[in-house]
Design a protein around this motif. Structure first.
Motif: not given
Length: 745
Positions: A66-71, A120-128, A161-168
């Motif tokens: 639910n989290l994609v870090l674009l590096v 660019e490259a991706m780092v994928l993760a799950h926010v708990k 998770a990032a969309v939710g953070n921006d909405l919040a």
């Protein structure tokens, strides 16, 4: 009941006000903690396959991505310096207590995690965490790792998770701006409507009571169940609007009585007995419409029922108890601070314009009503092509980071891992059947690749190993990622979900299909399946309430039909704007299908508010009819008395909703503009034209009810004057002719 309320307000007015002030203070203290207890999310059906799939993945695989870090490094992602910095970033992320399932391009080596230009490259993760905890964790991670990072890396955050953070972050700003616009405009309009400073300030008291009380209610509910933070938007808009509506009706009737020469106590008694009764029935109809949201399993919608029903009932209680006490204390001083443009006879009788309009309509119902009806039906016509969706990054402004990352993933990467369809089997599966199942999934239209613990599959053939592939298998469960190249939440993406669910699974396996597109499919099915029940509950309960209010079976039917027309027009215009894209450049949003939950919410709110004004107008018409006026005369005089009140109330309430048009979150814009438009259409076109036309066509039959129902109403209906007026009311319900007016009714 209303007589007792009036006597309490007259004899114990100061005591009532002291108790009310203490209650508001207490509610303010309790309500101050509401925001810390309200949560994000809540759009998913907890019993749907996609939600169950997410839960299995959470329990056994550490959660969905639910989290994609674009590096972006200084050079290409495969340079030695970029690899060292990328590995260091991934190592730091794995140590972060807020994250699970960190997969980095530099360790997985999959070309799917590298952009096509190699920059660019991706780092994928799950926010708990659950909905509340996940939001806080996402903010902590995004604040810590995005922007400029060690080793010359530039990091941007995307994914759910990032969309939710921006909405919040954006929603409170939008809410603050909306209130900054609405409150001053409302105060100016109140001064224009009432013509005196004291009278204009009184409705704000009721608005304050309603908002403080509802925030306290939400704080208490938030401690025991999930309540969406978006319920605060409805609380402020509806609390201020309804508080003003109800207070406007009470103050106008009180001033009207004073103008006729009544003393203050008698004016309070008449006001509570007439306008107070109207407020009680009006609140009941609005609350019933909003209570229908409780049939939906999504707590996002249920939260609006909690807030909506609460704010309506608290506004009504405040109006019935606090407002009479204020009027009793103020008396003639209610006109204190009279403004230069205010005439002395402002509330002494009917408003000529609305009375003349009603008279014209009743003399020529077809000539006046048919053009209005045609315009409303034309406005409703876009509903023929309406589509539905759920919120994603496109509801945010284009400069939102999560939206920019989502665009980059679609345009620059081979497939969109963030929008993958997740298939999970909650049991052991043999290797050969699993390979055959994954191979068949990879042959589906729109699939770029399928990732499983047995490998990666492309177009029915094995490919390179999946990044983190070993983590996709457990002794008691298997997870498969179906990565597509389709636009997320599009019709094609929905068809892919159906195709995935249609593939024959390994023998004995019962796969659950999840992911954002599957959540959309399940949400639409869940809401659509319960929508007929919600509509039926609203219609039946509204019919019963209006029957108890009027004693007629035709008045509720007439009200339901007219409300359906006005609602269809408002929803049609919103479809034309937000789905079809008209005015997109002006309002600054991206066209997309109508947000499912917000459309249902807007329907319930607009329906309830339409009934609010229905009760305002019908109350005065019935009062005059019960006194012996013919139906035509009662309509003309009733609209003459209430037309100004209803139009003013609608304008004031519409301002509260239209202020959300300044929002940068598109579904908040749609909700505000749609609700405000529905209020204005109902107050002007329906109450001003279609209602008198319908009454003219019904004639004496407008008050018809079968004999056994007349008896039922005589026993359980609430008449304005109490038991003493029952014979007159029963006679009016029976439709006994009262004479004829200029309209011939």
């Amino acid at each position: 009941m209303f007589e007792r309320i009036a006597e309490l307000a007259i004899r114990r007015s100061r005591s009532v006000l002291v108790v009310a002030a203490l209650a508001v203070a207490l509610m303010g203290v309790v309500g101050a903690g509401a925001f810390s207890k309200l949560v994000e999310g809540g759009n998913d059906d907890p019993h749907s396959p996609s939600t169950k799939a997410a839960q299995v993945i959470e329990d056994k695989f550490g959660g969905e991505t639910n989290l994609v870090l674009l590096v972006r490094p200084r050079g290409r992602v495969d340079s030695p310096a970029a690899e060292r910095a990328g590995r260091a970033l991934a190592a730091d992320l794995r140590k972060d207590r807020h994250l699970d399932n960190v997969i980095s391009y530099w360790e997985a080596g999959s070309s799917a995690l590298r952009s096509e230009d190699g920059r660019e490259a991706m780092v994928l993760a799950h926010v708990k965490g659950g909905d509340t905890e996940r939001g806080k964790n996402a903010k902590a991670v995004i604040d810590a790792y995005t922007g400029s990072y060690e080793g010359g890396l530039s990091v941007r955050a995307g994914g759910g998770a990032a969309v939710g953070n921006d909405l919040a972050a954006q929603v409170p700003k939008d809410l603050l701006l909306a209130e900054a616009v609405a409150v001053p405009l409302t105060l100016v309009l109140l001064l224009v409507v009432f013509g005196s400073v004291v009278a204009a300030l009184l409705p704000l008291v009721i608005g304050l009571v309603a908002i403080a009380g509802t925030f306290a209610e939400l704080a208490l509910l938030g401690a025991v169940t999930d309540v969406s933070i978006f319920a605060t938007n409805l609380t402020t808009a509806l609390g201020l609007g309804l508080g003003i509506d109800y207070a406007l009706l009470m103050i106008s009737r009180f001033r009207e009585q004073l103008r006729t020469g009544a003393d203050v106590p008698d004016a309070v008694r008449v006001t509570v007995r007439t306008a107070g009764r109207t407020v009680a029935f009006s609140a009941a109809t609005v609350a019933v419409a909003l209570a229908a949201l409780l049939v939906f399993p999504q707590y996002f919608l249920r939260s609006f029922a909690y807030a909506g029903v609460g704010v309506v009932l608290i506004a009504a209680v405040g109006t019935l108890f606090v407002m009479p006490a204020l009027l009793a204390v103020l008396g003639h001083r209610v006109d204190k601070g009279r403004l230069p443009w205010a005439g002395e006879g402002r509330d002494s009788g009917g408003t000529p314009f609305w009375g003349r309009l009603a008279g014209t309509v009743m003399r020529r119902p077809a000539l006046t009503a048919l053009p209005v009806l045609a315009v409303l039906l034309l406005a409703a016509s876009p509903l023929l092509g309406i589509g539905f969706g759920t919120p994603d990054e496109r509801v945010l402004p284009e400069n939102a980071e999560s939206r920019q990352v989502a665009a980059a993933l679609r345009e620059d990467f081979d497939g969109n891992d963030d929008a993958a369809v997740h298939v999970v089997v909650d049991r052991a599966v043999e290797r050969a059947p699993l390979m055959a199942y994954a191979t068949e999934l990879s042959r589906l239209d729109g699939v770029v690749r399928v990732e499983a613990s047995t490998g990666t599959y492309v177009d029915g053939r094995p490919g390179p190993a999946a990044p983190g592939g070993a983590a996709l298998g457990r002794p008691d469960a298997q997870r498969i990622n179906v990565v597509g190249g389709l636009t997320p939440k599009s019709a094609a993406a929905e068809r892919l979900v159906a195709d995935v669910r249609g593939v024959t699974p390994p023998a004995g396996a019962r796969p659950l299909v999840g992911g954002s597109d599957a959540e959309l499919v399940d949400s639409k099915k869940s809401i659509g399946g319960r929508l007929p029940l919600a509509v039926a509950l609203v219609a039946v309960s509204t019919f019963l309430l209006l029957f108890l209010f009027t004693g007629s079976v035709l008045q509720p039917l007439r009200a339901l039909v007219l409300n359906a027309i006005s609602l269809g027009a408002a929803l049609g215009v919103m479809t034309w704007i937000f789905q079809d894209g008209h005015l997109a450049s002006l309002l600054g949003f991206t066209p997309q299908p109508m947000e499912t939950a917000m459309t249902v919410l807007m329907f319930c709110i607009a329906f309830g508010l339409s009934m609010d004004y229905e009760v305002f107008v019908t109350s005065r018409i019935k009062e005059l009819h019960d006194r012996g006026e013919s139906t035509g005369s009662a309509v003309v005089q009733g609209l003459g008395h209430t037309g100004r009140i209803v139009s003013a109330a609608a304008c004031l309430l519409a301002v509260s909703f239209f202020a959300f048009g300044t929002a940068q979150v598109s579904f908040m814009q749609m909700f505000g503009l749609g609700s405000g438009l529905a209020v204005l259409i109902d107050a002007v076109a329906v109450r001003g034209v279609l209602l008198p036309a319908a009454m003219r066509l019904l004639g004496r039959r407008a008050w018809y009810a079968p004999g056994f129902l007349r008896g039922l109403h005589g026993r359980f209906g609430l008449s304005e004057g109490g038991p003493a007026d029952a014979p007159a009311a029963a006679k009016a319900v029976a439709g006994t002719p009262r004479g004829r007016n200029s309209a011939g009714v």
